[in-house]
Scaffold this motif. Structure first.
Motif, PDB file in Angstrom:
ATOM      1  N   PHE A   1       0.827  -1.206   0.000  1.00 37.41           N
ATOM      2  CA  PHE A   1       0.000   0.000   0.000  1.00 37.41           C
ATOM      3  C   PHE A   1       0.867   1.265   0.000  1.00 37.41           C
ATOM      4  CE2 PHE A   1      -3.243  -2.962   1.840  1.00 37.41           C
ATOM      5  CZ  PHE A   1      -4.076  -2.949   0.728  1.00 37.41           C
ATOM      6  N   THR A   2       2.020   1.213   0.669  1.00 36.36           N
ATOM      7  CA  THR A   2       2.941   2.353   0.646  1.00 36.36           C
ATOM      8  C   THR A   2       3.475   2.576  -0.770  1.00 36.36           C
ATOM      9  OG1 THR A   2       3.574   1.998   2.956  1.00 36.36           O
ATOM     10  CG2 THR A   2       5.100   3.273   1.586  1.00 36.36           C
TER      11      THR A   2
ATOM     12  N   LEU B   1       0.814   4.197  -2.811  1.00 37.30           N
ATOM     13  CA  LEU B   1       0.602   5.611  -2.464  1.00 37.30           C
ATOM     14  C   LEU B   1       1.716   6.508  -2.969  1.00 37.30           C
ATOM     15  CD1 LEU B   1      -0.935   5.005   1.027  1.00 37.30           C
ATOM     16  CD2 LEU B   1      -2.038   6.220  -0.878  1.00 37.30           C
ATOM     17  N   GLU B   2       2.910   5.958  -3.170  1.00 27.87           N
ATOM     18  CA  GLU B   2       3.986   6.748  -3.769  1.00 27.87           C
ATOM     19  C   GLU B   2       3.624   7.138  -5.199  1.00 27.87           C
ATOM     20  OE1 GLU B   2       7.407   4.239  -3.304  1.00 27.87           O
ATOM     21  OE2 GLU B   2       7.572   4.675  -1.160  1.00 27.87           O
ATOM     22  N   GLN B   3       2.847   6.295  -5.875  1.00 31.04           N
ATOM     23  CA  GLN B   3       2.451   6.559  -7.259  1.00 31.04           C
ATOM     24  C   GLN B   3       1.092   7.252  -7.356  1.00 31.04           C
ATOM     25  OE1 GLN B   3       3.058   3.140  -9.911  1.00 31.04           O
ATOM     26  NE2 GLN B   3       4.163   2.177  -8.220  1.00 31.04           N
ATOM     27  N   GLU B   4       0.218   6.983  -6.409  1.00 27.27           N
ATOM     28  CA  GLU B   4      -1.138   7.530  -6.439  1.00 27.27           C
ATOM     29  C   GLU B   4      -1.525   8.026  -5.044  1.00 27.27           C
ATOM     30  OE1 GLU B   4      -3.950   9.260  -7.464  1.00 27.27           O
ATOM     31  OE2 GLU B   4      -3.342   8.076  -9.196  1.00 27.27           O
ATOM     32  N   PRO B   5      -1.016   9.215  -4.660  1.00 34.75           N
ATOM     33  CA  PRO B   5      -1.201   9.693  -3.290  1.00 34.75           C
ATOM     34  C   PRO B   5      -2.615  10.150  -2.940  1.00 34.75           C
ATOM     35  CG  PRO B   5       0.012  11.297  -4.584  1.00 34.75           C
ATOM     36  CD  PRO B   5      -0.163  10.083  -5.450  1.00 34.75           C
TER      37      PRO B   5
ATOM     38  N   ALA C   1      -7.726   7.135  -1.350  1.00 40.98           N
ATOM     39  CA  ALA C   1      -8.201   7.066   0.036  1.00 40.98           C
ATOM     40  C   ALA C   1      -8.205   5.638   0.568  1.00 40.98           C
ATOM     41  CB  ALA C   1      -9.606   7.664   0.133  1.00 40.98           C
ATOM     42  N   GLU C   2      -8.645   4.714  -0.272  1.00 37.43           N
ATOM     43  CA  GLU C   2      -8.740   3.322   0.170  1.00 37.43           C
ATOM     44  C   GLU C   2      -7.368   2.715   0.469  1.00 37.43           C
ATOM     45  OE1 GLU C   2     -12.321   4.564  -1.953  1.00 37.43           O
ATOM     46  OE2 GLU C   2     -10.223   4.581  -2.561  1.00 37.43           O
ATOM     47  N   ALA C   3      -6.341   3.159  -0.244  1.00 36.60           N
ATOM     48  CA  ALA C   3      -4.986   2.671   0.044  1.00 36.60           C
ATOM     49  C   ALA C   3      -4.526   3.170   1.416  1.00 36.60           C
ATOM     50  CB  ALA C   3      -4.009   3.092  -1.050  1.00 36.60           C
ATOM     51  N   PHE C   4      -4.804   4.448   1.718  1.00 41.49           N
ATOM     52  CA  PHE C   4      -4.474   4.963   3.060  1.00 41.49           C
ATOM     53  C   PHE C   4      -5.270   4.212   4.123  1.00 41.49           C
ATOM     54  CE2 PHE C   4      -2.918   9.026   1.100  1.00 41.49           C
ATOM     55  CZ  PHE C   4      -1.664   9.022   1.683  1.00 41.49           C
ATOM     56  N   HIS C   5      -6.537   3.962   3.828  1.00 42.82           N
ATOM     57  CA  HIS C   5      -7.410   3.253   4.756  1.00 42.82           C
ATOM     58  C   HIS C   5      -6.856   1.858   5.046  1.00 42.82           C
ATOM     59  CE1 HIS C   5     -11.927   2.699   5.855  1.00 42.82           C
ATOM     60  NE2 HIS C   5     -11.167   2.015   6.669  1.00 42.82           N
ATOM     61  N   ASN C   6      -6.528   1.133   3.987  1.00 44.58           N
ATOM     62  CA  ASN C   6      -5.989  -0.216   4.148  1.00 44.58           C
ATOM     63  C   ASN C   6      -4.616  -0.210   4.802  1.00 44.58           C
ATOM     64  OD1 ASN C   6      -8.305  -1.276   3.031  1.00 44.58           O
ATOM     65  ND2 ASN C   6      -7.434  -1.519   0.996  1.00 44.58           N
ATOM     66  N   LEU C   7      -3.830   0.820   4.510  1.00 46.84           N
ATOM     67  CA  LEU C   7      -2.524   0.962   5.162  1.00 46.84           C
ATOM     68  C   LEU C   7      -2.723   1.127   6.668  1.00 46.84           C
ATOM     69  CD1 LEU C   7       0.568   1.236   4.838  1.00 46.84           C
ATOM     70  CD2 LEU C   7       0.200   3.692   4.475  1.00 46.84           C
ATOM     71  N   GLY C   8      -3.694   1.939   7.048  1.00 47.03           N
ATOM     72  CA  GLY C   8      -4.000   2.120   8.472  1.00 47.03           C
ATOM     73  C   GLY C   8      -4.424   0.824   9.138  1.00 47.03           C
ATOM     74  N   LEU C   9      -5.276   0.061   8.450  1.00 46.34           N
ATOM     75  CA  LEU C   9      -5.706  -1.235   8.992  1.00 46.34           C
ATOM     76  C   LEU C   9      -4.518  -2.185   9.143  1.00 46.34           C
ATOM     77  CD1 LEU C   9      -8.979  -1.751   6.909  1.00 46.34           C
ATOM     78  CD2 LEU C   9      -8.828  -1.225   9.362  1.00 46.34           C
ATOM     79  N   SER C  10      -3.621  -2.160   8.162  1.00 47.55           N
ATOM     80  CA  SER C  10      -2.437  -3.023   8.218  1.00 47.55           C
ATOM     81  C   SER C  10      -1.554  -2.646   9.396  1.00 47.55           C
ATOM     82  CB  SER C  10      -1.645  -2.923   6.907  1.00 47.55           C
ATOM     83  OG  SER C  10      -2.423  -3.356   5.822  1.00 47.55           O
TER      84      SER C  10
END
Length: 100
Positions: free
Chosen positions: A36-37, A40-44, A47-56
């Motif tokens: 997910f990180t 996010l480097e490519q598509e900051p 929202a769902e990537a940040f969300h899933n990163l938080g869950l991880s």
């Protein structure tokens, strides 16, 4: 885990997203944070990537990074006018607070 991005992603980013979701569902939360990180480097603005990163991060016990990721997800959901995402983040923040 959120398994569908709300914004269109490039094929490479979509592949990272799908891979990260699968990795998360398999219970490899550390590897999921990497995926997910990388996304996010490519598509900051995903929202769902940040969300899933938080869950991880929450699942590996890194509550500070989980909190930061959830707040970034909330900001991204707000930019997209995605109330459902914001509401879900609020629930996760409460859970993090209660168990953190």
């Amino acid at each position: 885990v959120i398994d569908q991005p709300s914004l269109p992603l490039s094929q490479e980013c979509l592949n990272l997203f799908v891979s990260g979701v699968g990795t998360y569902q398999a219970g490899d939360y550390r590897k999921a944070t990497d995926q997910f990180t990388q996304l996010l480097e490519q598509e900051p603005s995903c929202a769902e990537a940040f969300h899933n990163l938080g869950l991880s991060y929450a699942n590996i016990g890194d509550n500070d990074k989980a909190l930061r990721s959830f707040l970034k997800a909330s900001d991204a959901y707000d930019q997209q006018n995605t109330k459902e995402g914001i509401d879900l983040i609020k629930q996760h923040l409460k859970t993090l607070k209660d168990f953190g």
